[in-house]
Scaffold this motif. Structure first.
Motif, mmCIF file in Angstrom:
data_model
loop_
_atom_site.group_PDB
_atom_site.id
_atom_site.type_symbol
_atom_site.label_atom_id
_atom_site.label_comp_id
_atom_site.label_asym_id
_atom_site.label_seq_id
_atom_site.Cartn_x
_atom_site.Cartn_y
_atom_site.Cartn_z
ATOM 1 N N THR A 585 51.714 -5.388 51.530
ATOM 2 C CA THR A 585 52.031 -4.210 50.732
ATOM 3 C C THR A 585 50.823 -3.783 49.916
ATOM 4 N N ALA A 586 50.842 -2.534 49.494
ATOM 5 C CA ALA A 586 49.723 -2.015 48.712
ATOM 6 C C ALA A 586 49.540 -2.797 47.422
ATOM 7 N N GLU A 587 50.682 -3.139 46.785
ATOM 8 C CA GLU A 587 50.582 -3.890 45.538
ATOM 9 C C GLU A 587 49.931 -5.248 45.761
ATOM 10 N N ALA A 588 50.320 -5.919 46.856
ATOM 11 C CA ALA A 588 49.761 -7.239 47.128
ATOM 12 C C ALA A 588 48.277 -7.147 47.448
ATOM 13 N N LEU A 589 47.911 -6.164 48.261
ATOM 14 C CA LEU A 589 46.496 -6.015 48.609
ATOM 15 C C LEU A 589 45.662 -5.684 47.384
ATOM 16 N N PHE A 590 46.193 -4.827 46.515
ATOM 17 C CA PHE A 590 45.442 -4.502 45.302
ATOM 18 C C PHE A 590 45.272 -5.738 44.429
ATOM 19 N N ALA A 591 46.384 -6.500 44.245
ATOM 20 C CA ALA A 591 46.298 -7.700 43.414
ATOM 21 C C ALA A 591 45.292 -8.692 43.973
ATOM 22 N N GLU A 592 45.233 -8.799 45.311
ATOM 23 C CA GLU A 592 44.352 -9.791 45.925
ATOM 24 C C GLU A 592 42.913 -9.320 45.996
ATOM 25 N N LYS A 593 42.698 -8.045 46.374
ATOM 26 C CA LYS A 593 41.344 -7.568 46.654
ATOM 27 C C LYS A 593 40.677 -6.865 45.476
ATOM 28 N N CYS A 594 41.476 -6.204 44.637
ATOM 29 C CA CYS A 594 40.892 -5.344 43.595
ATOM 30 C C CYS A 594 41.214 -5.783 42.174
ATOM 31 N N GLY A 595 42.333 -6.535 42.029
ATOM 32 C CA GLY A 595 42.833 -6.839 40.690
ATOM 33 C C GLY A 595 41.899 -7.669 39.839
ATOM 34 N N GLY A 596 40.938 -8.344 40.438
ATOM 35 C CA GLY A 596 39.996 -9.133 39.639
ATOM 36 C C GLY A 596 39.063 -8.272 38.804
ATOM 37 N N CYS A 597 38.819 -7.036 39.253
ATOM 38 C CA CYS A 597 37.872 -6.163 38.535
ATOM 39 C C CYS A 597 38.525 -4.921 37.941
ATOM 40 N N HIS A 598 39.676 -4.524 38.461
ATOM 41 C CA HIS A 598 40.296 -3.264 38.048
ATOM 42 C C HIS A 598 41.736 -3.484 37.615
ATOM 43 N N GLN A 599 42.172 -2.687 36.651
ATOM 44 C CA GLN A 599 43.574 -2.610 36.282
ATOM 45 C C GLN A 599 44.197 -1.411 36.975
ATOM 46 N N SER A 600 45.540 -1.420 37.070
ATOM 47 C CA SER A 600 46.226 -0.333 37.773
ATOM 48 C C SER A 600 47.319 0.314 36.941
ATOM 49 N N THR A 601 47.409 -0.021 35.659
ATOM 50 C CA THR A 601 48.400 0.597 34.779
ATOM 51 C C THR A 601 47.694 1.261 33.615
ATOM 52 N N GLU A 602 48.321 2.305 33.093
ATOM 53 C CA GLU A 602 47.664 3.120 32.078
ATOM 54 C C GLU A 602 47.446 2.383 30.774
ATOM 55 N N MET A 603 48.265 1.364 30.483
ATOM 56 C CA MET A 603 48.174 0.694 29.186
ATOM 57 C C MET A 603 47.301 -0.555 29.228
ATOM 58 N N SER A 604 46.683 -0.824 30.358
ATOM 59 C CA SER A 604 45.995 -2.102 30.509
ATOM 60 C C SER A 604 44.513 -2.059 30.175
ATOM 61 N N GLY A 605 43.944 -0.866 29.981
ATOM 62 C CA GLY A 605 42.523 -0.792 29.650
ATOM 63 C C GLY A 605 41.649 -1.035 30.858
ATOM 64 N N ASN A 606 40.383 -1.384 30.616
ATOM 65 C CA ASN A 606 39.406 -1.591 31.677
ATOM 66 C C ASN A 606 39.022 -3.058 31.779
ATOM 67 N N ARG A 607 38.591 -3.438 32.964
ATOM 68 C CA ARG A 607 37.997 -4.749 33.158
ATOM 69 C C ARG A 607 36.517 -4.542 33.451
ATOM 70 N N ILE A 608 35.974 -5.314 34.409
ATOM 71 C CA ILE A 608 34.578 -5.092 34.790
ATOM 72 C C ILE A 608 34.420 -3.693 35.354
ATOM 73 N N GLY A 609 35.393 -3.281 36.164
ATOM 74 C CA GLY A 609 35.421 -1.919 36.668
ATOM 75 C C GLY A 609 36.418 -1.090 35.889
#
Length: 666
Positions: A585-609
């Motif tokens: 699923t898109a959520e799983a792929l994002f959590a696995e591939k992108c979640g280390g550097c990026h957030q995906s919710t408006e209230m979560s702020g920024n990470r490295i990216g």
């Protein structure tokens, strides 16, 4: 009418003639009619205000539990006081009268708000604010009404209509909310080693909190806090309708205890048990009268069901913890076949009184200190954990956990054949977790007071110190009065770990199956207060680290399923299934591939990216508050579209026209 700051109207001429014969003047008639109207208005208004808690708690003020009853009465009392003051100010006319009425109402409620804050009461802010606003309106409304009896009668009728609609609508709203609560929902959360899929199934309701889970055959059994048994699984349907109720209700006599308490046997929404909420009230609390633990034993085609629960001896006005057993053919139990009866296997002693000098002071029945977890030590022996029910030597004459002649504050080994019990360990407060792993290690979790929840490994004959050795304190204090100096704790076995502050620890298990290979051998520990699942990596009696996995619900019990999934039972009457997420699923792929550097919710702020919430249609390198965009992206311009983002992910240098630098993307 002048008395209320408005013009006078003419009363009925026949009534005037009648009262003239009695020597009553028109002004006197108007005054009495005004007071009668105000009295009727305020009585109806008070009834409306008393029903406001129905929207939050499902009951009016007079049926609230102790910790909510006093604040509710205070809010109603504030209305009575403000209405009396408003009546006393009725001679003030016009704007001055309106202003004084509003100011007096705000002042009276301000004192109530101050009291709630000083005593740190957690009464619903929504209910509090609603009562205040409504009281202000209801105190001002009579001044704004013309002095016409038809209009007054209409106003009283409208208030009566609001009273009826308020109760019926609140009841209907609660029914609709229950009916349209999703039977199933899913969520993805990230842990250190796995992306986890949480499937939440709405389970059967219960009059009181509590309940426990167990495996039986290829299925599962649930006992609710009020003693109903439900069979479910092995397949977890998305509609939540796979709970089948069995006709074998546990013989806990909560109705008899509630009758003795003079209060209903139910838990109110938002209410939770706690000594700190008792306020010195010595009324009995039926909401804490419940089942504690469930244990299942299978012998060939037969099955035994053990349930620990509170039991009320009404003739002697005392209570015990009891283990009841149901035995029969497994297939017959699955069918709900008639003829199977519960029998008492074990009962604690002595029976604990709720009256007299030997009772527990404060709350006489602290039912949530029951412990009650069970494990099989061997095919003929059960290990049962029993809490001290608050008889700790501080709120009671004796500290029962250190009294070897009693069952309380102990773990006891019970022979299934004859019910004979022997003390296994002593010195426990409320051992709410118990698990025996494949290697024979006995793990236990235990509630401390304010702080000091513990993880123990149980050794036969050991003393775990309560109430003379704890890392917690008394509620509202910085010490535990009965604590001995830590240097003298040598006679007591120390915990493997203690939580300060408390997490409200519940049950635990050791991961032994193969669905989570990187968790195998670790402890999973549930919590009530923290609403979190804790993974403890323990080696050689040392906790090397903890991982916190926030669940968001009070975890009452947990088991490992036949296929290795983790099942949680919560105080929201939900069953949560946890498995590693292996889908695409898109959520799983994002959590696995992108979640280390990026957030995906408006209230979560920024990470490295930068945060990617709302990235489609957003200008390239335009997110305010993120300063690390690469120069190439800053000069790129335009907005992000799906096709442009796909192209960028495949070949960022080509899309940007130059080599992309570092984490400054999107």
């Amino acid at each position: 009418m002048r008395d209320l700051g408005i013009s006078e109207g003419a009363p009925n001429s026949g009534a005037v003639a009648h009262f003239d014969q009695l020597g009553w003047s028109t002004a006197r008639i108007n005054r009495w009619s005004s007071w009668i109207f105000l009295l009727a208005w305020n009585v109806l208004a008070l009834a409306v205000i008393a029903l406001i808690p129905y929207w939050k708690f499902g009951v009016p003020v007079w049926r609230l539990p102790p910790s909510k009853f006093l604040p509710g009465v205070a809010l109603c009392g504030a209305f009575v006081a403000s209405a009396v003051v408003a009546g006393w100010l009725h001679r003030e006319c016009g704007r001055r009268g309106l202003l004084l009425t509003a100011m007096s109402t705000m002042a009276i409620y301000g004192m109530v708000f101050l009291g709630l804050n000083v005593f740190k009461n957690d009464f619903s802010r929504g209910v509090t604010l609603s009562v205040f606003v409504l009281a202000l309106i209801l105190n001002l409304a009579p001044r704004l009404l013309p002095a016409s009896w038809p209009l007054r009668t209409l106003a009283l009728g409208a208030l009566m209509f609001i009273l009826v609609v308020n109760q019926s609508t609140a009841h209907l709203a609660s029914e609709l909310a229950a009916r349209f609560t999703p039977a199933h929902s899913s969520a993805l959360i990230r842990s250190s080693y796995y992306n986890l899929r949480l499937d939440t199934h709405q389970g059967p309701g219960s009059a009181v909190h509590g309940g426990s889970l167990g495996r039986i055959g290829d299925r599962y059994l649930l006992v609710t806090g009020d003693g109903h048994l439900f069979l479910f699984g092995p397949n977890f349907s998305s509609n939540g309708r796979n709970f089948s109720r069995l006709p074998y209700r546990v013989p806990l006599n909560g109705d008899a205890f509630a009758a003795a308490a003079g209060r209903p046997w139910e838990t109110f929404p938002g209410e939770r048990a706690g000594i700190e909420q008792s306020g010195g009230d010595e009324r009995l609390n039926p909401e804490n009268f419940r089942t504690y633990g469930l244990l299942l034993q299978e012998i060939g085609t037969k099955a035994r069901i053990f349930v620990s629960h509170a039991y009320w001896h009404w003739r002697r006005a005392c209570f015990v913890e009891r283990v009841s057993m149901l035995e029969g053919d497994r297939a017959a139990i699955f069918r709900g076949a008639p003829g199977l009866e519960w029998r008492t296997l074990y009962e604690t002693s002595p029976c604990l009184p709720v009256h007299g000098k030997d009772r527990r002071h404060g709350l006489p029945f602290v039912g949530y200190f029951g412990g009650g977890r069970m494990q099989m030590m061997d095919p003929q022996t059960i290990l049962l954990s029993v809490g001290d029910f608050g008889f700790d030597g501080l709120a009671s004459v004796d500290a029962l956990a250190q009294d070897r002649s009693t069952s309380y504050g102990k773990t006891v080994a019970i022979n299934i054949a004859d019910g004979h019990a022997e003390t296994f360990t002593i010195g426990h407060r409320n051992p709410e977790g118990l698990f025996i792993d494949n290697a024979g290690n006995i793990w236990s979790t235990e509630h401390g007071p304010a702080g000091g929840d513990k993880l123990n490994r149980l050794i036969r004959g050991a003393n775990y110190g309560w109430p003379y050795a704890t890392f917690g304190t008394d509620y509202g204090s910085f010490t535990w009065p009965l604590n001995k100096p830590e240097s003298s704790w040598g006679a007591y076995r120390e915990p493997l770990f203690a939580w300060v502050p408390s997490i409200g620890v519940s049950n635990l298990l050791v991961v032994e199956r193969g669905l989570f290979p990187r968790w195998r051998g670790d402890l999973l520990i549930g919590s009530l207060k923290a609403k979190t699942l804790f993974r403890a990596h323990v080696r050689n009696d040392h906790v090397l680290y903890f991982e916190s996995i926030y669940i968001g619900s009070r975890i009452r019990d947990l088991i490992e399923g036949q296929d290795g999934r983790i099942l949680l039972w919560t105080d929201d009457s939900t069953l949560i299934s946890i498995v590693p997420n292996t889908g695409g699923t898109a959520e799983a792929l994002f959590a696995e591939k992108c979640g280390g550097c990026h957030q995906s919710t408006e209230m979560s702020g920024n990470r490295i990216g930068p945060n990617l919430a709302g990235v489609f249609g957003r200008g390239v390198a335009s997110l305010s508050g993120y300063p690390d965009y690469s120069p190439a992206l800053r000069h790129m311009g335009g907005v992000w579209t799906a096709s442009r983002l796909d192209a960028f992910l495949k070949a960022p240098a080509v899309v940007c026209g130059s080599v992309h630098e570092g984490g400054g993307d999107f």
